[in-house]
Motif scaffolding. Structure first.
Motif, short mmCIF file in Angstrom:
data_model
loop_
_atom_site.label_atom_id
_atom_site.label_comp_id
_atom_site.label_asym_id
_atom_site.label_seq_id
_atom_site.Cartn_x
_atom_site.Cartn_y
_atom_site.Cartn_z
N UNK A 19 0.83 -1.21 0.00
CA UNK A 19 0.00 0.00 0.00
C UNK A 19 0.86 1.26 0.00
N UNK A 20 0.34 2.29 -0.61
CA UNK A 20 1.02 3.58 -0.65
C UNK A 20 0.73 4.32 0.65
N UNK A 21 1.77 4.69 1.39
CA UNK A 21 1.60 5.44 2.63
C UNK A 21 1.16 6.87 2.30
N UNK A 22 0.06 7.30 2.89
CA UNK A 22 -0.51 8.62 2.59
C UNK A 22 -0.63 9.43 3.88
N UNK A 23 -0.23 10.68 3.80
CA UNK A 23 -0.39 11.58 4.94
C UNK A 23 -1.67 12.40 4.75
N UNK A 24 -2.21 12.88 5.83
CA UNK A 24 -3.42 13.70 5.75
C UNK A 24 -3.15 15.02 5.04
N UNK A 25 -1.97 15.57 5.23
CA UNK A 25 -1.65 16.84 4.56
C UNK A 25 -1.65 16.68 3.05
N UNK A 131 -16.58 7.42 9.81
CA UNK A 131 -15.86 8.59 9.35
C UNK A 131 -14.43 8.39 9.82
N UNK A 132 -13.47 8.57 8.91
CA UNK A 132 -12.05 8.49 9.27
C UNK A 132 -11.49 9.89 9.20
N UNK A 133 -10.88 10.34 10.31
CA UNK A 133 -10.39 11.71 10.41
C UNK A 133 -9.02 11.75 11.07
N UNK A 134 -8.28 12.84 10.90
CA UNK A 134 -6.88 12.86 11.34
C UNK A 134 -6.65 13.09 12.82
N UNK A 135 -7.65 13.53 13.56
CA UNK A 135 -7.42 13.82 14.97
C UNK A 135 -8.66 13.51 15.79
N UNK A 136 -8.46 13.31 17.08
CA UNK A 136 -9.55 12.98 17.98
C UNK A 136 -10.38 14.21 18.30
N UNK A 137 -11.65 13.99 18.58
CA UNK A 137 -12.53 15.08 18.97
C UNK A 137 -13.36 15.64 17.83
N UNK A 138 -12.97 15.38 16.58
CA UNK A 138 -13.69 15.93 15.43
C UNK A 138 -15.10 15.33 15.36
N UNK A 139 -16.06 16.18 15.04
CA UNK A 139 -17.46 15.79 14.82
C UNK A 139 -18.22 15.48 16.10
N UNK A 140 -17.56 15.45 17.24
CA UNK A 140 -18.27 15.19 18.49
C UNK A 140 -18.38 16.51 19.24
N UNK A 141 -19.57 17.07 19.29
CA UNK A 141 -19.85 18.35 19.94
C UNK A 141 -19.06 19.50 19.32
N UNK A 142 -18.65 19.36 18.08
CA UNK A 142 -17.94 20.45 17.41
C UNK A 142 -18.08 20.25 15.89
N UNK A 143 -17.83 21.32 15.09
CA UNK A 143 -17.95 21.18 13.63
C UNK A 143 -16.96 20.15 13.09
N UNK A 147 -13.62 19.12 4.35
CA UNK A 147 -14.04 17.92 3.61
C UNK A 147 -12.86 17.05 3.19
N UNK A 148 -11.73 17.69 2.83
CA UNK A 148 -10.58 16.90 2.39
C UNK A 148 -9.84 16.25 3.55
N UNK A 149 -10.37 16.41 4.77
CA UNK A 149 -9.82 15.73 5.93
C UNK A 149 -10.84 14.77 6.55
#
Length: 224
Positions: A19-25, A131-143, A147-149
């Motif tokens: 697999x190709x290693x991909x960074x969120x940036x 939903x797969x996202x780069x950091x914890x806390x996203x989408x829970x009680x906050x915006x 989209x590209x993250x």
């Protein structure tokens, strides 16, 4: 028959390919947008500008008079209301284009990346969509993040998460797919725009045991 053989060879190649290693940036390409400078205003002036936005859609004479009064008050403080609201609109448009800019070079590639999964659909005790996202806390009680993250992650085999947001490694084929859906989260439904979709072939824990999870943060190359 030839097409069936071709498809089998493609899936076979994917299953053995590295697999190709991909960074969120890398999933958030630079759009080369010009920086929009917002006027320097105080908190009180922000509240007055917010009232202007609300009153602009009202039609009664009393509300029109209040709008004129606020506009005049801000003008005395050196704030051009029309210019400030125009800059706000332009800023929001630029930020939306940045948020929705996708990187087509990964489209259809077999990739591997780490992130936090937020389960959105279950089959028994196992989640099958996330939903797969780069950091914890996203989408829970906050915006949600840009989209590209946000990646819509599908894993029909199912994966049992240990808590609401869980760090994992994921391997699978990623596609650029900008969609907005009402997603069921622990604190209710909310519209989420997702820039990518990933059909996972494998999901594994980021940490091998719960002790590691409690004492170590997940490291990412994503830059804030």
């Amino acid at each position: 028959m030839k097409r069936l053989v071709w498809l089998m060879s493609v899936f076979s190649a994917l299953s053995f390919a590295e697999p190709l290693a991909v960074s969120w940036s890398a999933l958030a390409p630079d759009t080369n947008e010009k920086t929009v400078t917002l006027p320097d205003v105080t908190e009180q002036q922000k509240r007055l500008l917010a009232q202007v936005i609300l009153l602009s859609d009202q039609a009664s004479n009393a509300e029109k008079e209040k709008l004129q009064s606020i506009t005049a008050e801000l003008a005395e403080q050196g704030i051009d209301v029309a210019a400030a609201l125009a800059a706000r609109t332009q800023y929001m448009q630029v930020e939306q284009r940045k948020a929705e800019a996708l990187n087509p070079q990964f489209n259809g590639r077999f990739v591997r990346l780490s992130g936090f999964v937020v389960p959105t659909k279950f089959n028994g005790v196992k989640a099958t969509e996330f939903l797969l996202m780069p950091y914890a806390g996203a989408c829970i009680h906050m915006p949600p993040p840009p989209a590209n993250q946000v990646i819509k992650l599908s894993y029909p085999e199912g994966f049992e998460v240990q808590n609401v947001q869980y760090p994992v490694w994921v391997e699978g084929v990623i596609e650029t797919q900008l969609v907005t859906e009402n997603v069921q989260l622990v604190d209710g439904k909310m519209p989420v725009t997702m820039g990518y979709a990933l059909n996972a072939q494998q999901i594994e824990r980021y940490y091998h045991n719960d002790t590691e999870l409690m004492v170590k943060p997940v490291e990412h190359s994503h830059q804030h």
